[in-house]
Design an enzyme around this catalytic site. Structure first.
Site, PDB file in Angstrom:
ATOM      1  N   SER A   1      39.206  51.882  26.314  1.00 42.72           N
ATOM      2  CA  SER A   1      39.612  50.795  25.412  1.00 42.72           C
ATOM      3  C   SER A   1      39.251  51.114  23.969  1.00 42.72           C
ATOM      4  O   SER A   1      38.387  51.950  23.703  1.00 42.72           O
ATOM      5  CB  SER A   1      38.913  49.502  25.808  1.00 42.72           C
ATOM      6  OG  SER A   1      39.130  49.202  27.157  1.00 42.72           O
TER       7      SER A   1
HETATM    8  N1  SAH Z   1      35.095  50.848  30.432  1.00 46.37           N
HETATM    9  C1  SAH Z   1      36.065  51.892  30.303  1.00 46.37           C
HETATM   10  C2  SAH Z   1      37.411  51.431  30.829  1.00 46.37           C
HETATM   11  C3  SAH Z   1      38.189  52.455  31.523  1.00 46.37           C
HETATM   12  S1  SAH Z   1      39.805  51.910  32.054  1.00 46.37           S
HETATM   13  C4  SAH Z   1      36.207  52.292  28.863  1.00 46.37           C
HETATM   14  O1  SAH Z   1      36.428  51.438  28.016  1.00 46.37           O
HETATM   15  O2  SAH Z   1      36.112  53.455  28.586  1.00 46.37           O
HETATM   16  C5  SAH Z   1      39.455  50.980  33.510  1.00 46.37           C
HETATM   17  C6  SAH Z   1      38.770  51.719  34.620  1.00 46.37           C
HETATM   18  O3  SAH Z   1      38.631  50.835  35.736  1.00 46.37           O
HETATM   19  C7  SAH Z   1      39.530  52.936  35.135  1.00 46.37           C
HETATM   20  O4  SAH Z   1      38.705  54.054  35.032  1.00 46.37           O
HETATM   21  C8  SAH Z   1      39.833  52.586  36.601  1.00 46.37           C
HETATM   22  O5  SAH Z   1      39.821  53.706  37.453  1.00 46.37           O
HETATM   23  C9  SAH Z   1      38.716  51.601  36.912  1.00 46.37           C
HETATM   24  N2  SAH Z   1      38.931  50.711  38.052  1.00 46.37           N
HETATM   25  C10 SAH Z   1      40.010  49.978  38.382  1.00 46.37           C
HETATM   26  N3  SAH Z   1      39.785  49.276  39.507  1.00 46.37           N
HETATM   27  C11 SAH Z   1      38.520  49.576  39.912  1.00 46.37           C
HETATM   28  C12 SAH Z   1      37.690  49.167  41.009  1.00 46.37           C
HETATM   29  N4  SAH Z   1      38.112  48.311  41.936  1.00 46.37           N
HETATM   30  N5  SAH Z   1      36.453  49.685  41.095  1.00 46.37           N
HETATM   31  C13 SAH Z   1      35.995  50.557  40.167  1.00 46.37           C
HETATM   32  N6  SAH Z   1      36.719  50.986  39.116  1.00 46.37           N
HETATM   33  C14 SAH Z   1      37.966  50.492  38.980  1.00 46.37           C
END
Ligand code: SAH
Length: 209
Positions: free
Chosen positions: A54
């Site tokens: 993000s």
């Molecule tokens: N906090 C991170 C966001 C990454 S995007 C940042 O800002 O850098 C969202 C992430 O959520 C992805 O890496 C995706 O693989 C993860 N995600 C989606 N569903 C999930 C779940 N049920 N359990 C763990 N991770 C999940």
């Protein structure tokens, strides 16, 4: 060029601890090397699997709402490349982060180690189930959107704790702050509209509590 901390402060987030955490966390470490040149821009950056990290101001806004003081145990769902994890680690006592993609979790562990962050544990699992072994959590932050808060995450939030999560809607996702009172999850206020990737997991579509 304005620093990320300056951008975030000019957006109205004035907590000195938050701004210090942003200033102390080199985002270059938490993006793929080919995107390092864009790491100081307040923009999302692709990290693989169709997932973005993000924009920092959105991450900061979500963390700001948690009002961390340094004593908290935090649960983060969706580690990605670990940027938000690193900020949380600066601001809380301990962070348990869950990522469903093993290679993203591996990158996050490497990146966090490179940044010298030690009070974090990254697990590969379905984060919608939370981490019962480490509950209750003083704060929970979810980085992917679902129609409601997964029941296990509501259940693992401590009384008086804070939970921030994007709730998916027709036009945009609404990042929403919740707390827990008398054992029940209570919606406090919407924070901001945003676009998140979907939360994928067993409890991603279930009703609150
Ligand atoms: N906090 C991170 C966001 C990454 S995007 C940042 O800002 O850098 C969202 C992430 O959520 C992805 O890496 C995706 O693989 C993860 N995600 C989606 N569903 C999930 C779940 N049920 N359990 C763990 N991770 C999940």
């Amino acid at each position: 060029m304005r620093t990320l901390a300056e951008i975030i402060r000019q957006m109205g987030m004035t907590d000195p601890r938050l701004l210090a955490a942003v200033a102390a966390t080199p985002r270059e470490i938490f993006v793929p090397p080919r995107s390092a040149g864009r790491a100081q821009l307040d923009e999302p950056i692709p990290i693989g699997h169709g997932q973005p990290t993000s924009q920092p101001s959105l991450v900061a806004q979500m963390i700001d709402a948690l009002r961390l003081t340094g004593t908290e145990t935090v649960l983060e769902i969706g580690t990605g490349y670990g940027y938000q994890t690193a900020l949380l680690a600066h601001l809380a006592h301990r962070v348990h982060s869950v990522e469903r993609h093993p290679d993203l979790a591996a990158h996050a562990r490497t990146n966090l180690a490179a940044a010298g962050v030690t009070n974090v544990e990254v697990q590969v699992a379905d984060g919608t189930a939370g981490l019962p072994a480490h509950a209750p959590f003083d704060a929970v932050v979810v980085s992917a959107a679902a129609p409601t808060v997964p029941g296990p995450l509501a259940g693992q939030l401590a009384e008086g704790g804070r939970l921030v999560m994007p709730i998916s809607g027709d036009i945009a996702d609404i990042v929403t702050l919740y707390t827990k009172r008398q054992g029940r999850l209570v919606r406090v206020r919407p924070l901001t509209p945003a676009q998140f990737v979907p939360l994928v997991g067993k409890y991603a579509g279930t009703a609150d509590l």
